[in-house]
Write a protein that holds these residues in place. Sequence first.
Motif, short mmCIF file in Angstrom:
data_model
loop_
_atom_site.label_atom_id
_atom_site.label_comp_id
_atom_site.label_asym_id
_atom_site.label_seq_id
_atom_site.Cartn_x
_atom_site.Cartn_y
_atom_site.Cartn_z
N ARG A 1 39.41 5.16 -18.73
CA ARG A 1 38.97 6.07 -19.79
C ARG A 1 37.48 5.98 -20.09
NH1 ARG A 1 43.20 8.03 -23.17
NH2 ARG A 1 45.23 7.56 -22.26
N HIS A 2 36.85 4.87 -19.72
CA HIS A 2 35.44 4.69 -20.08
C HIS A 2 34.55 4.36 -18.88
CE1 HIS A 2 36.55 4.82 -24.34
NE2 HIS A 2 37.60 4.12 -23.97
N GLY A 3 35.13 4.31 -17.68
CA GLY A 3 34.33 3.96 -16.51
C GLY A 3 34.22 5.05 -15.47
N ARG A 4 34.82 6.21 -15.73
CA ARG A 4 34.73 7.31 -14.76
C ARG A 4 33.28 7.75 -14.59
NH1 ARG A 4 39.41 9.71 -12.74
NH2 ARG A 4 37.89 10.30 -11.17
N GLY A 5 32.90 8.01 -13.33
CA GLY A 5 31.54 8.43 -13.04
C GLY A 5 30.61 7.29 -12.71
N ALA A 6 31.03 6.06 -12.99
CA ALA A 6 30.23 4.87 -12.65
C ALA A 6 30.72 4.35 -11.30
CB ALA A 6 30.37 3.80 -13.72
N ALA A 7 29.87 4.40 -10.28
CA ALA A 7 30.29 4.11 -8.91
C ALA A 7 30.91 2.73 -8.77
CB ALA A 7 29.10 4.26 -7.96
N TRP A 8 30.29 1.72 -9.39
CA TRP A 8 30.81 0.35 -9.21
C TRP A 8 32.19 0.23 -9.86
CZ3 TRP A 8 32.71 -3.89 -11.64
CH2 TRP A 8 32.74 -5.08 -10.91
N VAL A 9 32.34 0.80 -11.06
CA VAL A 9 33.62 0.70 -11.77
C VAL A 9 34.69 1.48 -11.02
CG1 VAL A 9 34.83 1.13 -13.94
CG2 VAL A 9 32.45 0.37 -13.98
N GLU A 10 34.35 2.62 -10.50
CA GLU A 10 35.33 3.39 -9.73
C GLU A 10 35.74 2.66 -8.46
OE1 GLU A 10 34.18 7.44 -9.12
OE2 GLU A 10 34.69 7.99 -11.18
N ALA A 11 34.80 1.93 -7.86
CA ALA A 11 35.14 1.14 -6.67
C ALA A 11 36.15 0.05 -7.03
CB ALA A 11 33.88 0.53 -6.07
N PHE B 1 39.51 -21.39 -21.46
CA PHE B 1 38.60 -21.59 -20.34
C PHE B 1 37.16 -21.32 -20.77
CE2 PHE B 1 42.55 -20.25 -18.24
CZ PHE B 1 42.68 -21.19 -17.24
N ARG B 2 36.26 -22.00 -20.11
CA ARG B 2 34.85 -21.60 -20.14
C ARG B 2 34.64 -20.67 -18.96
NH1 ARG B 2 29.48 -25.40 -19.12
NH2 ARG B 2 27.91 -23.78 -19.65
N LEU B 3 34.24 -19.45 -19.25
CA LEU B 3 34.01 -18.44 -18.23
C LEU B 3 32.53 -18.39 -17.90
CD1 LEU B 3 34.88 -15.89 -16.56
CD2 LEU B 3 34.50 -14.56 -18.66
N LEU B 4 32.20 -18.70 -16.66
CA LEU B 4 30.81 -18.66 -16.18
C LEU B 4 30.74 -17.56 -15.13
CD1 LEU B 4 30.37 -22.51 -15.80
CD2 LEU B 4 29.22 -21.09 -17.51
N ALA B 5 30.10 -16.45 -15.46
CA ALA B 5 30.12 -15.29 -14.59
C ALA B 5 28.71 -14.82 -14.25
CB ALA B 5 30.89 -14.15 -15.26
N ARG B 6 28.58 -14.27 -13.06
CA ARG B 6 27.33 -13.67 -12.61
C ARG B 6 27.66 -12.38 -11.87
NH1 ARG B 6 21.98 -15.06 -11.28
NH2 ARG B 6 22.35 -17.13 -12.20
N GLY B 7 26.93 -11.34 -12.16
CA GLY B 7 27.21 -10.06 -11.50
C GLY B 7 26.04 -9.12 -11.55
N ARG B 8 26.32 -7.85 -11.33
CA ARG B 8 25.31 -6.80 -11.33
C ARG B 8 25.32 -6.07 -12.67
NH1 ARG B 8 27.24 -3.65 -6.05
NH2 ARG B 8 25.88 -2.06 -7.00
N VAL B 9 24.21 -5.41 -12.95
CA VAL B 9 24.11 -4.67 -14.21
C VAL B 9 25.23 -3.63 -14.30
CG1 VAL B 9 22.67 -3.06 -15.52
CG2 VAL B 9 21.62 -5.03 -14.36
N GLU B 10 25.64 -3.08 -13.15
CA GLU B 10 26.68 -2.04 -13.14
C GLU B 10 28.04 -2.55 -13.60
OE1 GLU B 10 24.62 -2.86 -10.71
OE2 GLU B 10 24.02 -1.12 -9.51
N GLN B 11 28.19 -3.87 -13.70
CA GLN B 11 29.47 -4.43 -14.12
C GLN B 11 29.65 -4.44 -15.63
OE1 GLN B 11 29.01 -7.46 -10.49
NE2 GLN B 11 30.77 -8.01 -11.74
N VAL B 12 28.65 -3.96 -16.34
CA VAL B 12 28.74 -3.75 -17.78
C VAL B 12 28.97 -2.25 -18.01
CG1 VAL B 12 27.58 -3.92 -20.01
CG2 VAL B 12 27.18 -5.67 -18.24
N LEU B 13 30.07 -1.90 -18.66
CA LEU B 13 30.35 -0.49 -18.91
C LEU B 13 29.30 0.10 -19.85
CD1 LEU B 13 33.10 -1.35 -17.65
CD2 LEU B 13 34.17 0.25 -19.23
N ALA B 14 28.93 1.34 -19.58
CA ALA B 14 27.91 1.99 -20.39
C ALA B 14 28.39 2.30 -21.80
CB ALA B 14 27.46 3.28 -19.70
N ALA B 15 29.67 2.52 -21.96
CA ALA B 15 30.22 2.88 -23.28
C ALA B 15 30.08 1.73 -24.27
CB ALA B 15 31.69 3.26 -23.14
N ARG B 16 29.86 2.08 -25.54
CA ARG B 16 29.86 1.05 -26.59
C ARG B 16 31.25 0.47 -26.71
NH1 ARG B 16 28.62 2.20 -32.13
NH2 ARG B 16 30.24 3.78 -31.88
#
Length: 393
Positions: free
Chosen positions: A98-108, A211-226
């Motif tokens: 519902r909030h990731g359509r149109g974002a290439a990384w999220v659609e992948a 758990f302690r979550l330690l994550a690293r990724g690309r900017v595209e992995q943050v959804l644009a929606a608030r």
Amino acid sequence: MSAGAVGEAADLQARAAAVAAVAAAHAEAVDREGRFPDEARDAMRTHRLLGAAIPIDLGGEGASMQALADICYTFGRACASTAMIFAMHQTKVACLVRHGRGAAWVEAVMRRIASEQLLMASSTTEGNNGGNVRVSAAAVARDGEDIVLDRAATVISYGAQADGIVTVARRTDEAAASDQVLCVFLKADYTLERLGGWQTLGMRGTCSSGFRLLARGRVEQVLAARYADVHSQTMTPVSHILWSSAWTGIAAGAVDKAQAFTRTAMRGAGGVAPPGALHYTRAVSGLKQARALIGQSLDRFEAATGDPAALSALDFQTAITMLKVEVSELAVSTVMSAMRANGLAGYREDGDFAIGRHLRDVLSAPIMIHNDRIVANLATATLMAPVAASLRD
């Protein structure tokens, strides 16, 4: 509903029933050993249910919320942990859809969920937010071209078994606690350091350790929606509908046992109802009420889908918020009535009419995001709203 849609729903339900049979066969062991329901998860993958809600053009089946709720109900009758795992996974999927359509990384990622049947976990609760998912301590930070997140999570349900985690965090180090974003990480993007175990009264198979979550990724992995919009328009309504369906499924499983016991007792007594028959009637009534509440919420949610204003409106938010409160309490009272209908046969754990596992599992419902917190927050939100002047307002 068109003939094609009816056929697709029936196919999904048939596949769900096959998975539920596997889940039921292992439910006692899952509860006793406090282990993840691997067999049920594998069956979900075999029957391709994890990607059911992914849009058709991304490789999924575009399953409706009604279909997903029916599956949660079916799973709840068989194994509460399996039902809750499916409900939480599908809630995360709904946020992406519902909030990731149109974002290439999220659609992948959505394509991978459908093709590889990835299981997505949720991380919304931190050690210092007291279960308030609308505030975050951990923030998304930049490290060159990457983003990094260091998050201490009180619980991440089935975190160790998931293929990815959808988590909420502050937008930046400078952002307010309520200025949040939703992030998506796949297993290769993060490590988990166990902070606590999961020795609980019920819902043991969800394996909701800290758990302690330690994550690293690309900017595209943050959804644009608030996240505020994601939370009100999708996270809350979808989770409350699917959780409620799972809890009502647990209640239905208990009513099944109460019905079987009452019928057996009446046959043995020449048609005379056993002393607990009154409680069986109450259990049936409670189950019908819960199912009706979910049906009403499904209709209202589907009618508002695609209309952000309607989804965010106070009336809708009040109704969908109270769905969780009302069904969680109805489910507990329904299972307790089934226990009383069965008497000692329900209290025992070594017979065909045992209800102990159902009761222990469903007791989590009112405290999974505590009902008192929910009602208190709702009271604050509605203080300035006018009281309806008529039945039609």
